[in-house]
Design an enzyme around this catalytic site. Structure first.
Site, PDB file in Angstrom:
ATOM      1  N   LYS A  47      22.126  26.407 -20.940  1.00  0.00           N
ATOM      2  CA  LYS A  47      22.635  27.286 -19.822  1.00  0.00           C
ATOM      3  C   LYS A  47      21.637  27.618 -18.869  1.00  0.00           C
ATOM      4  O   LYS A  47      20.397  27.566 -19.231  1.00  0.00           O
ATOM      5  CB  LYS A  47      23.029  28.764 -20.600  1.00  0.00           C
ATOM      6  CG  LYS A  47      24.126  29.524 -19.780  1.00  0.00           C
ATOM      7  CD  LYS A  47      25.480  28.902 -19.900  1.00  0.00           C
ATOM      8  CE  LYS A  47      26.289  29.735 -18.975  1.00  0.00           C
ATOM      9  NZ  LYS A  47      27.890  29.185 -19.147  1.00  0.00           N
ATOM     10  N   ASP A  87      29.738  27.850 -13.484  1.00  0.00           N
ATOM     11  CA  ASP A  87      29.860  29.183 -14.176  1.00  0.00           C
ATOM     12  C   ASP A  87      30.221  30.006 -13.245  1.00  0.00           C
ATOM     13  O   ASP A  87      30.331  29.878 -12.323  1.00  0.00           O
ATOM     14  CB  ASP A  87      28.799  29.577 -15.333  1.00  0.00           C
ATOM     15  CG  ASP A  87      29.051  30.463 -15.995  1.00  0.00           C
ATOM     16  OD1 ASP A  87      29.721  30.457 -17.036  1.00  0.00           O
ATOM     17  OD2 ASP A  87      28.584  31.807 -16.038  1.00  0.00           O
TER      18      ASP A  87
END
Ligand code: NDP
Length: 332
Positions: A47, A87
């Site tokens: 991430k 995201d």
């Protein structure tokens, strides 16, 4: 954060939001390992992000930030190393700027280095829709297993970003009436059912605030976020799809939702329900679709995008949508 590459390249989204810090990126990356494995596809977990706030910035400012970000990031990523996607705060526009800078630095077309690309330069049809669509497929399967059908049910969806918009689209296609959506300022309640074209125009085209919905649909109601229960959770509905951000549904909101007769909650966002809220739902027989499984459709379709990049082919919208549906059925 590169967490695990045992079954494939590190893979997870990039988040641009002022709340971003290392701790948040670590929990998201940790979750991502299991989510990615659940898809059955060969992708590891990672991430990334920045506390850069894209809100109110011009296209040029966003482009310059993305280019600088990639000037540092490029040495850590690669189509067999680490494959970021979008995201919160990172959508198709940002992926385009990031990809352009990567291509400029590497002097090569390495399509599989980022996913969520536009269809014109290596993106997959149905990737944009995938997380929201996947969530709705998962919800349908979960309810089916409990002998409940979707038709005629009502829903509220928190957020009005990528996940929320396409969860709403698929939910409406399946005959669900979506009563409310929100952003970080407040929510709109439309008892005739949310007009998604209006939401898409505000959020995807004009990048405005959800309050502007009332300029078009005067009969709708707007409720500002105040206090510790977001007003959207005071609206009565059968299905709740939190698609905004983490810790959105606390125990206080969970109590209101149970009192209002909620049947099921589907986590479109990552960890939108606190642990206490989850426990409360379980104790009160509210069905819960956990984010690790229920929002895996996005990353699964990212893996399908990587497959198409590798074999230099592009599948039709229907082909990708069908594969996504099967993946979500398998996950459930
Ligand atoms: P977007 O940036 O497209 O949309 C985020 C939405 O959530 C916006 O409506 C935003 O409102 C709202 N929001 C953000 N922060 C807050 C806050 N603190 N309080 C209330 N509302 C807030 O992001 P995505 O739709 O891509 O992501 C939403 C969630 O889904 C995240 O948890 C993400 O990690 C998760 N997810 C996303 C995937 C994807 O493919 N995109 C895949 C799997 C999970 P505002 O505009 O006012 O900030």
């Amino acid at each position: 954060v590169q967490f695990n590459s045992v079954i494939g390249p590190y893979k997870g989204g990039l988040r641009f939001h002022p709340s971003v810090n290392l701790s948040i990126i670590k929990f998201l990356g940790f979750e991502q390992i299991f989510k990615n494995a659940l898809t059955g596809l060969p992708i590891g977990g990672g991430k990334g992000g920045s506390d850069f706030d894209p809100k109110g910035k011009s296209d040029n400012e966003i482009m310059r930030f993305c280019q600088s970000f990639m000037t540092e990031l490029y040495r850590h990523i690669g189509q067999d190393v680490d494959v970021p996607a979008g995201d919160i705060g990172v959508g198709g526009r940002e992926i385009g700027y990031l990809f352009g800078q990567y291509k400029r630095i590497r002097n090569a077309y390495e399509g599989g280095v980022l996913t969520g690309k536009a269809v014109g330069y290596g993106g997959s049809l149905a990737r944009k829709e995938a997380t929201g669509y996947g969530l709705t497929f998962y919800m349908r399967e979960m309810l089916k297993a409990n002998n409940i059908t979707l038709e005629g049910k009502t829903a509220i969806i928190s957020g009005s970003g990528n996940v929320a918009i396409y969860a709403c689209e698929k939910a409406q296609q399946m005959g669900i009436k979506v009563l409310a959506m929100s952003d970080s300022s407040g929510c709109v309640f439309d008892e005739n059912g949310i007009n998604l074209d209006v939401i898409k125009d505000i959020k995807e085209v004009r990048r405005g605030r959800i309050k502007e919905y009332l300029n078009i649909v005067q009969s709708a109601k707007y409720m500002e976020n105040t206090g510790n229960i977001p007003p959207i959770y005071s609206i009565k509905a059968d299905i709740i799809l939190p698609c905004a951000t983490q810790n959105d549904i606390t125990i206080e909101s969970a109590k209101v939702l149970v009192e209002n007769g909620t049947i099921a909650v589907g986590e479109g966002a990552n960890m939108p329900c606190t642990n206490e809220a989850i426990q409360y739902f379980q104790e009160h027989n509210v069905l819960l679709a956990p984010g690790k499984a229920a929002n895996a459709g996005g990353v699964a379709t990212s893996a399908l995008e990587m497959s198409q990049n590798s074999i230099r082919a592009s599948w039709t919208f229907e082909e990708v949508d069908k594969k996504l549906e099967n993946i979500m059925i398998n996950i459930t």
